[in-house]
Design an enzyme around this catalytic site. Structure first.
Site, PDB file in Angstrom:
ATOM      1  N   ASP B 212      -0.883 -38.694 -15.389  1.00  0.00           N
ATOM      2  CA  ASP B 212      -0.278 -38.257 -14.142  1.00  0.00           C
ATOM      3  C   ASP B 212       0.817 -37.237 -14.366  1.00  0.00           C
ATOM      4  OD1 ASP B 212      -0.438 -41.601 -12.669  1.00  0.00           O
ATOM      5  OD2 ASP B 212      -1.948 -40.044 -12.916  1.00  0.00           O
ATOM      6  N   GLY B 213       1.483 -37.285 -15.512  1.00  0.00           N
ATOM      7  CA  GLY B 213       2.575 -36.345 -15.758  1.00  0.00           C
ATOM      8  C   GLY B 213       2.111 -34.902 -15.772  1.00  0.00           C
ATOM      9  N   ASN B 312       6.641 -36.261  -6.511  1.00  0.00           N
ATOM     10  CA  ASN B 312       6.831 -37.698  -6.477  1.00  0.00           C
ATOM     11  C   ASN B 312       8.066 -38.090  -5.662  1.00  0.00           C
ATOM     12  OD1 ASN B 312       4.682 -38.866  -7.743  1.00  0.00           O
ATOM     13  ND2 ASN B 312       5.702 -39.280  -9.677  1.00  0.00           N
ATOM     14  N   GLU B 313       9.239 -37.895  -6.220  1.00  0.00           N
ATOM     15  CA  GLU B 313      10.421 -38.356  -5.504  1.00  0.00           C
ATOM     16  C   GLU B 313      11.694 -37.661  -5.990  1.00  0.00           C
ATOM     17  OE1 GLU B 313       9.109 -41.060  -7.960  1.00  0.00           O
ATOM     18  OE2 GLU B 313      10.365 -39.703  -9.123  1.00  0.00           O
ATOM     19  N   ASP B 342      22.604 -49.164  -7.148  1.00  0.00           N
ATOM     20  CA  ASP B 342      22.277 -48.244  -8.225  1.00  0.00           C
ATOM     21  C   ASP B 342      21.885 -46.858  -7.719  1.00  0.00           C
ATOM     22  OD1 ASP B 342      20.800 -50.361 -10.855  1.00  0.00           O
ATOM     23  OD2 ASP B 342      22.835 -50.116 -10.096  1.00  0.00           O
ATOM     24  N   THR B 353       3.832 -44.951  -5.210  1.00  0.00           N
ATOM     25  CA  THR B 353       3.307 -45.843  -6.242  1.00  0.00           C
ATOM     26  C   THR B 353       3.966 -45.584  -7.581  1.00  0.00           C
ATOM     27  OG1 THR B 353       1.509 -44.241  -6.430  1.00  0.00           O
ATOM     28  CG2 THR B 353       1.033 -46.257  -5.244  1.00  0.00           C
TER      29      THR B 353
END
Lengths: 438, 475
Positions: B212-213, B312-313, B342, B353
């Site tokens: 996925d990277g 992603n995020e 945090d 996911t």
């Protein structure tokens, strides 16, 4: 996109400080062509004009809720195949406004029964609607037969009422709009009365704010006047269309207030009942002590088996109801999605999932299930599901149009904070002196 | 108050007929005749929003015509077919909502705020010209990928006669250089250096190998329009890598033909703005009526120091500090909450996911248009993750009372510190990553949930052999 002076972030145009060139027309602000043009009733998103008009201008949405149209060219040579037959036209939810083809004449009032604090507000509202607004008021017969209502001053008003009996009379074409008093349950009840098109709903809370009841009853007169004028902001709360298909094993009493669909046989092998659900469909183990064992299908594929207490399939509106108790995330009502949450699953890895609104789900008992299951819809119409029966769930075309107090986004976060005390805690205080760390 | 059975197309008509039949059936059984609830079906078709397609509608940017889309009929004319499809709930975003509510109310038509979205379930890729330049991304420091990489390059260069781009580090790999049979091909590869050369206009197709990277890396190279991505897994299925490498030749050929199903994975457009975020007290003097919402941002002359597209995020956390992070979260200008703990994750459905799943969020299908906000270890008993519509604008700043700074990272990279007065603004980008699908656009995701996360995989409870024996205790 911060290209015009109406952006909240900057007072001046931000174009000069953009380091990246705008490489397509979709991202240079042209996707919001209405800004700056005077179109009909240039309004703030707050449907009710309030004294703090300046504040509301600052809260005005500057872009659509659905997100920008994706650019459909990918690199220099690839693009999306145009398929005009599969194009959806979606009105941006942030700018949805209510309008009346003809002035509304009949209003249904739904009041929570067995709550004495609602009697006076209910009477005041009825008097206002019948005498000042000259409207026909519909109420459920049980409400009007409440002895606490029948005092002198009210008798005269009662003459202008129409009553109906739940499960007997069909009022779905007679009511122009609905007013709910006192609690989220009244909205669920309103939804159950209208199995197709639902008139606009204005829901008042008395006491504390509810999830589905954004209006404060104290100022009901001006609020109702404004709604009748038109142009109120509305949020379309999607519903689920649920079909419960049961194999006919024995003759039983026929369910009321639902569509009964047979497939043409005179002695049908399957009986299908169809319902519209605003919160969620719950399938659980009922009174049995065994784990429930359910297969979950999506668009015909088996995606998983739920072993545990059961499963909840909910709308975004319902994501803050039972589903939140079962550990799901909370979804804003304008996100087109369906949420699937297990109830106490006997599994370490069953996280709730959110699927697109257009899919077709089906729940059936597995072959190896040790017991039957029970289904309930918005907490009602509970029935047993045996092996061979199935529950089919899709999104409905008939949403519940709820009138907003401010706008869909503001109202929802208000209710999260008030009803669930979402992330309310004592705030950590500032460090007074930097040297003193301990 | 009996409803009428109106004339309706296709499916509903039979249902209406049967309901009348069953009513007569009931009455013959001797039940008390009472008015059954016959549902009146509206004559108006709720699914044919003709009023929406008039006027000055914003259209998507000019696209290249292709033979397959030769029909230029207006969508409103194809209404009946769309209505049928809608009744089956075929549109992935859900059916058209009815726009008439009861006998007198309806939605005010507003053609200027109508969006035209191709139904995700029918999105297909097409080539305006045959692709010539392919970018191959291979995970470095993974020996098992060397052979597949060489095979793929050989196929693309020698059989398909394409220009293959690779990152310099990939080609300068020691083991590759030692292989003399590969050197001829190696000399034909175009190389670029990450961070130096901009290839964003040169690539027609991207092929990712191994994890996925690689897709996240591809996304980072293209800050505007992204070419289609074909991602292969070697070994186990990944979330973003649906194709099996064994059959790569046929798969690549099929993609070149055109008409591949694609899923548009939305990205977030993130801006880091330094300085000059002003608080309430500083603004009072500039307000006319003095009534300013708490911590409302009204004037900001900050400099955008970084603008990125994120697949992603975006993660804002406490960095190396031991103190709780204390950030304020704004949505469309309104403070919605403060995150003490945090940190917080703002992710796309694709990213739901990833880190967000570890932080306890639900998992969102990539076709749901939404943004997910998840706290990381919040010091609160009531901070549930929320899912908001894709079109909102989020902003994260340090709380005025925060004891320390915070750190932000984008898809795990470009980590930097956030000071008081800085802000991070996040919206949905109009440049998605078009991922080519292997089987079924909707269903592929569940496969990857099962394979990668073992979603709800457990030993299945056995059947009871004798149903009457209720003393079975084994489960």
């Amino acid at each position: 996109m911060e290209t015009s002076g109406e952006s909240k972030w900057t007072l001046k145009s931000d174009a000069s400080s953009e380091p990246f060139p705008k490489c397509c027309s979709a991202c240079d602000g042209s996707e919001e062509p209405f800004r700056g043009k005077v179109f009909r009733n240039r309004t703030k998103t707050r449907s009710m004009s309030t004294p703090s008009a300046h504040c509301s201008a600052k809260f005005r949405r500057t872009q659509s809720l659905h997100g920008p149209s994706p650019v459909t060219t990918f690199g220099p040579k690839a693009c999306m195949l145009k398929n005009p037959k599969a194009v959806m036209h979606i009105q941006d939810p942030a700018s949805q406004r209510l309008t009346w083809n003809k002035p509304p004449k009949s209003v249904l009032i739904i009041k929570k029964i067995r709550d004495a604090s609602l009697l006076q507000p209910f009477k005041d509202l009825c008097v206002f609607l019948t005498q000042q607004k000259n409207m026909i008021v519909y109420v459920e017969r049980k409400v009007i037969e409440d002895p606490a209502i029948a005092n002198e001053s009210f008798v005269s008003v009662k003459k202008n009422f129409c009553t109906f009996r739940e499960d007997y009379d069909d009022i779905s074409n007679c009511v122009d709009f609905i007013i709910c008093l006192g609690g989220d349950g009244t909205l669920l009840y309103a939804s159950s009365l209208f199995q197709e098109s639902v008139p606009p709903v204005m829901a008042f809370h008395l006491g504390s704010l509810g999830f589905l009841t954004p209006f404060n009853f104290d100022t009901y007169q001006s609020q109702v006047n404004q709604v009748i004028e038109g142009n109120a902001a509305i949020i379309l709360r999607s519903r689920l269309e649920v079909k419960v298909v049961k194999e006919c094993r024995e003759k039983g009493p026929v369910e009321e207030s639902s569509l009964i669909i047979t497939n043409g046989d005179s002695e049908p092998k399957h009986k299908t009942m169809q319902y519209q659900v605003l919160n969620e469909v719950v399938v659980d183990r009922g009174p049995s002590s065994y784990l429930s064992n359910l297969d979950l299908f999506l668009d015909g594929h088996l995606i998983t088996t739920v072993q545990g207490d059961g499963v909840i399939v909910s709308t975004p509106t319902g994501s803050t109801a039972y589903a939140v108790a079962a550990g799901a995330s909370m979804i804003h009502p304008n996100v087109p999605a369906i949420m699937i949450t297990p109830i106490c699953p006997h599994s370490l890895s069953f996280r709730p999932i959110v699927v697109p609104a257009g899919v077709k789900l089906k729940i059936m008992l597995t072959r190896d299930a040790r017991n039957t299951a029970w289904v309930s819809l918005d907490g009602r119409k509970r029935q047993e599901i045996a092996y061979g029966d199935s529950i089919t769930i899709t999104s409905s075309c008939f949403p519940v149009p709820s009138i907003c107090f401010r706008d869909p986004v503001n109202d929802w976060f208000e209710s999260l904070a008030q009803c669930l005390h979402w992330n309310v805690r004592k705030k950590q205080s500032h460090l007074s002196s930097e040297e003193d760390e301990f | 108050m009996e409803g009428m059975e109106d004339e309706l197309p296709s499916t509903k008509a039979e249902e209406g007929g049967s309901s009348k039949r069953s009513q007569r059936h009931q009455e013959r059984q001797g039940k008390l005749p009472r008015r059954r609830k016959e549902v009146k079906r509206s004559l108006r078709r709720p699914d044919c929003p003709e009023h929406l397609s008039g006027g000055s509608v914003h259209r998507l940017p000019e696209q290249h015509e292709s033979e397959a889309s030769a029909s230029t009929e207006d969508t409103a004319e194809s209404c009946p077919k769309r209505w049928d499809r809608c009744r089956r709930g075929h549109f992935l975003h859900g059916p058209y909502p009815a726009t008439h509510f009861g006998p007198k109310a309806c939605i005010l038509p507003n053609p200027t705020s109508v969006m035209h979205i191709q139904d995700p379930a029918s999105q297909r890729l097409t080539w305006s010209k045959p692709p010539l330049n392919v970018l191959v991304i291979r995970k470095i420091r993974d020996e098992t990928l060397l052979e597949p990489f060489k095979e793929l390059c050989r196929f693309l260069v020698e059989e398909k006669h394409l220009m293959v781009y690779v990152e310099k580090k990939v080609v300068d790999d020691g083991s590759l250089m030692k292989d003399e049979s590969f050197s001829a091909i190696r000399n034909q590869l175009c190389t670029f250096r990450e961070g130096y050369d901009d290839i964003s206009d040169c690539i027609d197709l991207i092929i990712c190998l191994g994890g996925d990277g690689t897709l996240l890396y591809a996304s980072s190279l293209f800050q505007g329009s992204v070419p289609p991505v074909m991602a292969f897994h070697l070994g186990s299925l990944g979330f973003l890598t649906p194709f099996k490498f064994e059959s790569f030749k046929t798969e690549v050929d099929k993609v070149f033909e055109g008409n591949a199903a694609i899923i548009l994975r939305s990205r977030l457009k993130v801006k880091v703005v330094k300085g000059m975020f002003q608080t309430n007290e500083q603004l009072i003097s500039t307000q006319e009526n003095g009534i300013v919402p708490h911590n409302h941002i009204n004037n900001e002359a900050g400099k955008i120091t970084l603008q990125l597209q994120v697949l992603n995020e975006v993660v804002v956390d406490r960095g190396p500090s031991s103190y709780l992070s204390n950030v304020d979260l704004y949505l469309d200008g309104r403070l919605i909450t403060s995150v003490q703990g945090d940190g917080v994750i703002v992710s796309t459905p694709t990213g739901s996911t990833a880190y967000a799943a570890a932080a306890g969020a639900s998992m969102i299908h990539p076709n749901v248009p939404a943004i997910m906000v998840t706290p990381i270890c919040p010091h609160s008993l009531s901070f549930r993750p929320i899912v908001v519509p894709a079109g909102v604008e989020l902003m994260i700043t340090l709380s005025p009372d925060a004891r320390n700074t915070a750190w932000v990272s984008f898809d795990g990279r470009k980590r930097q510190e956030i000071q008081h007065g800085d802000s991070i603004k996040i919206t949905t980008s109009c440049f998605p990553v078009p991922s080519i699908c292997c089987h079924d656009l909707v269903y592929d995701w569940f496969d990857s949930l099962a394979q990668c996360l073992h979603w709800n995989v457990r030993k299945k409870q056995t059947r009871l052999t004798d149903a009457s024996d209720s003393s079975e205790t084994e489960n």
